[in-house]
Design a protein around this motif. Sequence first.
Motif, short mmCIF file in Angstrom:
data_model
loop_
_atom_site.label_atom_id
_atom_site.label_comp_id
_atom_site.label_asym_id
_atom_site.label_seq_id
_atom_site.Cartn_x
_atom_site.Cartn_y
_atom_site.Cartn_z
N ARG A 160 0.82 -1.22 0.00
CA ARG A 160 0.00 0.00 0.00
C ARG A 160 0.85 1.27 0.00
O ARG A 160 0.33 2.36 -0.17
CB ARG A 160 -0.93 0.00 1.22
N ILE A 161 2.14 1.11 0.21
CA ILE A 161 3.02 2.27 0.24
C ILE A 161 3.26 2.75 -1.20
O ILE A 161 3.47 1.95 -2.10
CB ILE A 161 4.34 1.94 0.94
N ARG A 162 3.26 4.06 -1.38
CA ARG A 162 3.48 4.64 -2.69
C ARG A 162 4.69 5.57 -2.65
O ARG A 162 5.06 6.07 -1.58
CB ARG A 162 2.23 5.43 -3.12
N PRO A 163 5.33 5.81 -3.81
CA PRO A 163 6.46 6.74 -3.84
C PRO A 163 6.09 8.08 -3.23
O PRO A 163 5.03 8.65 -3.52
CB PRO A 163 6.76 6.87 -5.33
N GLY A 164 6.94 8.59 -2.36
CA GLY A 164 6.69 9.85 -1.67
C GLY A 164 6.18 9.67 -0.26
O GLY A 164 6.21 10.62 0.54
N ASP A 165 5.69 8.47 0.09
CA ASP A 165 5.22 8.23 1.46
C ASP A 165 6.40 8.23 2.42
O ASP A 165 7.52 7.85 2.06
CB ASP A 165 4.48 6.90 1.54
N THR A 166 6.12 8.63 3.65
CA THR A 166 7.14 8.63 4.70
C THR A 166 7.07 7.32 5.48
O THR A 166 5.98 6.86 5.84
CB THR A 166 6.92 9.81 5.66
N PHE A 169 12.42 7.80 6.46
CA PHE A 169 12.77 7.52 5.08
C PHE A 169 11.60 7.87 4.16
O PHE A 169 10.44 7.96 4.61
CB PHE A 169 13.13 6.04 4.91
N GLU A 170 11.90 8.03 2.89
CA GLU A 170 10.88 8.28 1.88
C GLU A 170 10.88 7.14 0.88
O GLU A 170 11.93 6.73 0.37
CB GLU A 170 11.15 9.60 1.15
N ALA A 171 9.70 6.60 0.59
CA ALA A 171 9.58 5.55 -0.41
C ALA A 171 9.88 6.13 -1.80
O ALA A 171 9.36 7.18 -2.15
CB ALA A 171 8.20 4.94 -0.37
N VAL A 172 10.69 5.42 -2.57
CA VAL A 172 11.04 5.90 -3.92
C VAL A 172 10.55 4.94 -5.00
O VAL A 172 10.85 5.11 -6.17
CB VAL A 172 12.57 6.10 -4.06
N GLY A 173 9.81 3.94 -4.60
CA GLY A 173 9.26 2.97 -5.55
C GLY A 173 8.11 2.24 -4.91
O GLY A 173 7.68 2.56 -3.80
N GLU A 174 7.60 1.24 -5.61
CA GLU A 174 6.53 0.40 -5.08
C GLU A 174 7.09 -0.95 -4.70
O GLU A 174 8.19 -1.34 -5.10
CB GLU A 174 5.41 0.27 -6.11
N PRO A 202 -4.99 9.06 6.54
CA PRO A 202 -3.86 8.18 6.82
C PRO A 202 -2.61 8.66 6.11
O PRO A 202 -2.68 9.25 5.04
CB PRO A 202 -4.32 6.82 6.26
N ALA A 203 -1.48 8.40 6.74
CA ALA A 203 -0.21 8.78 6.11
C ALA A 203 0.13 7.87 4.96
O ALA A 203 0.86 8.23 4.06
CB ALA A 203 0.90 8.75 7.15
N VAL A 204 -0.41 6.64 4.98
CA VAL A 204 -0.15 5.68 3.92
C VAL A 204 -1.44 5.48 3.14
O VAL A 204 -2.45 5.07 3.69
CB VAL A 204 0.33 4.33 4.51
N ARG A 205 -1.42 5.77 1.86
CA ARG A 205 -2.63 5.67 1.06
C ARG A 205 -2.91 4.24 0.66
O ARG A 205 -2.00 3.42 0.54
CB ARG A 205 -2.47 6.53 -0.20
N GLU A 206 -4.17 3.95 0.42
CA GLU A 206 -4.54 2.62 -0.05
C GLU A 206 -4.09 2.45 -1.50
O GLU A 206 -4.22 3.36 -2.31
CB GLU A 206 -6.06 2.43 0.03
N ALA A 207 -3.59 1.29 -1.79
CA ALA A 207 -3.17 1.03 -3.16
C ALA A 207 -4.38 0.74 -4.03
O ALA A 207 -5.42 0.29 -3.56
CB ALA A 207 -2.23 -0.18 -3.18
#
Length: 554
Positions: free
Chosen positions: A27-33, A48-53, A158-163
């Motif tokens: 469910r984590i997307r690029p740009g999420d913390t 950290f910042e997600a840079v991929g899926e 939510p800080a993490v968006r649903e995929a």
Amino acid sequence: MPAQHYPVYEKTGTFAVRRVGRRSLGRIRPGDTVFAYLSGAQVIAGMFEAVGEAFEDATPLVRGGHYPHRLRVRPLVVLSEEDRVPYAAFHDRLDVVRDYADFRAVVQQVIHPLPRVDEKVLEFLVRARQKQTPDLEKLRAVLDAYHRARQEGGEAAPAVREAAAPYAPFDRAAAMEELVAWIEAQGFVYAPWQVAAYATALRTKPLVILAGVTGTGKSKLPALVAEATGGRWRLVPVRPDWTDSADVLGYVDLQGRFRPGAVLQAARAALDEPQRHLTCIVDEMNLARVEQYFAEVLSRIEDRHRAPEGGFESAPLLEAALPAADAAWSAVGLPPNFALAGTVNMDESAHGFSRKVLDRAFTLELADVDLTARPAPPTSPPTAARWPVAAWRPRALRLADLGDLTRPEGAAVDRAVEALAALNAFLTPAQAQVAYRTRDEAALFVLHAADVAASFRTRAGAAVDPLDLALHMKVLPRLQGGSRALRHAVLGLLGWAASGETFREDEDARAVLDAWDAARRPNALPDARFPRTAARLCLMWERLLTEGFTSFWV
């Protein structure tokens, strides 16, 4: 995450989980913390910042654990050990903690989405520990807005968006069955084990030699597999006048310009599109002497090392310096998404292979020819799922690099190693013994084959033993000659492969040869311990008796 794994995760920019947490990872997307919470030490170690899926990669990342579900990240704040944020500093300030009677329930989920306000609180604490000046006014505004929303009955974002779609790990077994069905639907006749063995060998070692008489589909199989799995392929026809690597890697012409060779161009094409696998088909490979025109490529295959983005890559293929205008070619090696499939005709019209070549490849023989077989038309057009590049990556290059193995995996590796040790007892007197490279690659082939075990079957549905194929591919092509020592080696191997007995006289093999002959000389000897290895040894032994010379190839 485990504290002992965090240094590797931070260094490689890769977070990984085993099974628990894999759907949240998706469910984590690029740009999420993403905050790194070390469960053993109960501290937050960084932001950290997600840079991929999320993706799947079975190559070992940490010692003592198999963590295939992964996410690429880049560090925003990495705290020193003394500056890490302890649990006591935030346990009473986060809604995600208040929602659970015991914070261990959060930790056990491995990855947990955070309300937006919790993200800001943790960011404030992390940056304060790093001695950066946080925007206190902005933090207060976020907190006030959050509490107003709660009082009005709303919920914090939510800080993490649903995929859009939940992360689903690559189902290798199902994908292999889809691949087999897709190839048959195209009107080509291959046994399921042949497709599975080719794909498994290519995953284990990026050089597979397809041998057989002309017309058996040796060059077509790699092209079909590449097309069905979403990859690419390039055909490189070998010419008899190739005596060096000029046509393979390139050369500088009389005007001082570099002319790249066919394989170097294919490797660069793979580098330019790293998310697609590329197979370079070297057709009629033994029309010229492979060890002459392919020497640098063979050396680089053994010189591979772990690539930053996953998988394994080699040093540059070219050693000589090039003119400045062509310097980019000097950096091209064998990338992780690149493989070579060579085709050879097994007749007297072509050159033989040296052990240097055979030790660096899997040799798969396509000799099962059934002219009466016709693919049944599918009831509905089959589809084959695109394979991610990570699906072609081996778990390791050597047995020593493997992480922890399950009990069945350990038993499979032990069986392969014990079989090769037994074979060496017969091969050593003839100076044809195998060494550590062959041991590791045969064992890894068996280990990878277990992921698609159901596909190792004949068209009639009979199971095919991957270890039998590994011995056939990695050991038998080395045997050639007519010396007394080789004669004893072939006879001993035949007895061992057929029944586990040690044959020492010609008469010892008579019953096995009669059974093979009575069954019309099949490619798999009925009732043998290793049916395909035993059948080929029957053919080689018969040639020794009638011609005084034998070879896997002719």
